[in-house]
Design an enzyme around this catalytic site. Structure first.
Site, short mmCIF file in Angstrom:
data_model
loop_
_atom_site.label_atom_id
_atom_site.label_comp_id
_atom_site.label_asym_id
_atom_site.label_seq_id
_atom_site.Cartn_x
_atom_site.Cartn_y
_atom_site.Cartn_z
N MET A 126 -1.09 6.76 6.88
CA MET A 126 -0.58 7.15 8.21
C MET A 126 -0.53 8.67 8.30
O MET A 126 0.19 9.22 9.14
CB MET A 126 0.80 6.53 8.45
CG MET A 126 0.73 5.00 8.50
SD MET A 126 2.05 4.24 9.48
CE MET A 126 3.49 4.79 8.60
N GLY A 127 -1.26 9.34 7.42
CA GLY A 127 -1.29 10.81 7.46
C GLY A 127 -0.07 11.42 6.81
O GLY A 127 0.62 10.76 6.03
N HIS A 175 -0.92 10.26 -1.83
CA HIS A 175 -2.14 9.83 -1.11
C HIS A 175 -3.38 10.38 -1.81
O HIS A 175 -4.38 9.69 -1.95
CB HIS A 175 -2.14 10.36 0.33
CG HIS A 175 -1.02 9.86 1.18
ND1 HIS A 175 0.01 10.67 1.60
CD2 HIS A 175 -0.77 8.63 1.68
CE1 HIS A 175 0.85 9.96 2.35
NE2 HIS A 175 0.40 8.72 2.41
N GLY A 183 -0.64 2.29 -2.30
CA GLY A 183 0.29 2.81 -3.30
C GLY A 183 1.31 1.76 -3.73
O GLY A 183 1.78 0.96 -2.93
N GLN A 219 4.51 -4.25 0.19
CA GLN A 219 3.37 -4.13 1.11
C GLN A 219 2.08 -4.51 0.39
O GLN A 219 1.23 -5.24 0.93
CB GLN A 219 3.28 -2.70 1.64
CG GLN A 219 2.00 -2.38 2.38
CD GLN A 219 2.01 -1.02 3.02
OE1 GLN A 219 2.55 -0.85 4.09
NE2 GLN A 219 1.39 -0.03 2.38
N LEU A 271 7.12 10.26 -4.21
CA LEU A 271 6.62 11.01 -3.06
C LEU A 271 6.50 10.09 -1.85
O LEU A 271 6.05 8.95 -1.97
CB LEU A 271 5.27 11.66 -3.38
CG LEU A 271 5.29 12.70 -4.50
CD1 LEU A 271 3.95 13.44 -4.55
CD2 LEU A 271 6.43 13.70 -4.35
N SER A 280 6.02 10.49 2.72
CA SER A 280 5.92 11.38 3.89
C SER A 280 7.30 11.60 4.49
O SER A 280 7.58 12.63 5.10
CB SER A 280 4.99 10.78 4.93
OG SER A 280 3.74 10.50 4.33
N ARG A 281 8.19 10.62 4.32
CA ARG A 281 9.54 10.74 4.91
C ARG A 281 10.44 11.70 4.14
O ARG A 281 11.51 12.07 4.64
CB ARG A 281 10.17 9.35 5.03
CG ARG A 281 9.49 8.49 6.09
CD ARG A 281 10.21 7.18 6.32
NE ARG A 281 9.73 6.51 7.52
CZ ARG A 281 8.83 5.52 7.53
NH1 ARG A 281 8.29 5.10 6.41
NH2 ARG A 281 8.47 4.97 8.67
O1 PAF Z 1 1.44 2.49 3.70
C1 PAF Z 1 1.08 2.96 4.79
O2 PAF Z 1 0.91 4.16 4.95
C2 PAF Z 1 0.86 2.03 5.97
O3 PAF Z 1 1.76 0.98 5.96
C3 PAF Z 1 -0.59 1.51 6.05
C4 PAF Z 1 -0.95 0.64 4.86
C5 PAF Z 1 -1.56 2.67 6.15
C6 PAF Z 1 -0.76 0.64 7.32
O4 PAF Z 1 -0.46 1.36 8.46
#
Ligand code: PAF
Length: 282
Positions: free
Chosen positions: A32-33, A39, A149, A155, A186, A188-189
């Site tokens: 999600m950037g 990442h 990750g 997930q 690490l 993004s939040r």
């Molecule tokens: O882990 C993430 O960044 C998101 O949940 C993903 C897998 C890119 C789906 O939007």
């Protein structure tokens, strides 16, 4: 090779078809950037598996609940693009929302069971959004491999289940959690946190690791996890969604560790951030 950026599914498919016609394998790194070393480690790992690596940046609105941080989620496209190029990624797919969810879009993808626990309980509907967008990305890219990750362990388990159940031929891989020099996973939040909050955030890893050690040494997991959750509140976390010990694959609760791999999972709120982490127990 210079990094190519595309924003449409047609352009993505054209490029992948070109690579496949040349006999090259393709890897996918969905994100999600707001990229960080975690990442980049996934991109680097994928470069070890596939000839061509696609990174996707899409802040998927359907995986954010009401009142969550969709609008505030950091968007750092320029810096992200530079980092992907420097890491050696070949293609950035960064579609607008209308490309992924055009007018009339009406399909959901739901995985039962694995999504009913942990983050599935504290973020109702979250995983339905994740599986919806990941199923679409896997379909669009037709990659040989995709990597996610292990910080988001649940997930990863949900995506593996979905890919298997839907006969998606892409091989799903996991990449290890990358931590800062003081052990914070690490995310993004983490960008939401000030210095004082960061110091507290770093204790999530410490408390979970200690609890994992105690359970591995024969402790009764429900009691150890309850004590760990209390400890997190004492340290300064505003709210603890869960601390639980579960089977690493099925995510069923574990009371005492045996042969099967188990993990301890935690989710807690500090400042504006909701942080998650997990550790192997045995
Ligand atoms: O882990 C993430 O960044 C998101 O949940 C993903 C897998 C890119 C789906 O939007």
């Amino acid at each position: 090779m210079t990094l190519l950026t595309v924003e449409t599914i047609a352009d993505l498919r054209r490029k992948v078809a070109e690579w496949k016609a040349a006999g090259l394998t393709v890897g996918l790194v969905p994100t999600m950037g707001a990229l960080h070393e975690g990442h980049l480690s996934l991109i680097t790992r994928m470069l070890g598996h596939a000839d061509r690596v696609i990174t996707t940046i899409f802040v998927n609105p359907t995986q954010f609940g009401a009142g969550e941080d969709l609008d505030a989620y950091p968007r750092t496209r320029e810096a992200d693009t530079a980092m992907i190029a420097e890491t050696g990624g070949h293609l950035l797919f960064a579609p607008p929302v209308s490309e992924i969810y055009p007018e009339g879009f009406a399909t959901r993808v739901e995985v039962d069971g694995l999504t009913d626990v942990l983050c599935g309980q504290s973020r109702p509907g979250h995983f339905d959004g994740v599986t919806q967008v990941v199923a679409k990305l896997l379909n669009m890219a037709q990659a040989d491999f995709a990597i996610f990750g292990e910080k988001d362990w649940q997930q990863l388990a949900v995506i593996r289940r979905m890919a298997k159940d839907l006969d998606i031929p892409t091989e799903i891989k996991g990449g290890p959690i990358i931590r800062d020099e003081l052990g914070l996973a690490l995310s993004s939040r983490n960008a939401y946190l000030n210095e004082a909050e960061l110091a507290i955030a770093r204790q999530l890893n410490v408390v979970l690791r200690k609890a994992a050690y105690d359970i591995a040494a024969g402790g009764f997991a429900p009691d150890t996890c309850a004590a760990a959750a209390e400890k997190l509140l004492e340290i300064g976390f505003r709210e603890v969604d869960y601390v639980e010990c579960r089977d690493a694959a099925s995510l069923v609760p574990v009371e005492r560790v045996g042969e099967a791999p188990a993990r301890i999972f935690g989710a807690a709120h500090i400042g504006r951030a909701r942080l998650i982490d997990n550790h192997a127990v045995n």
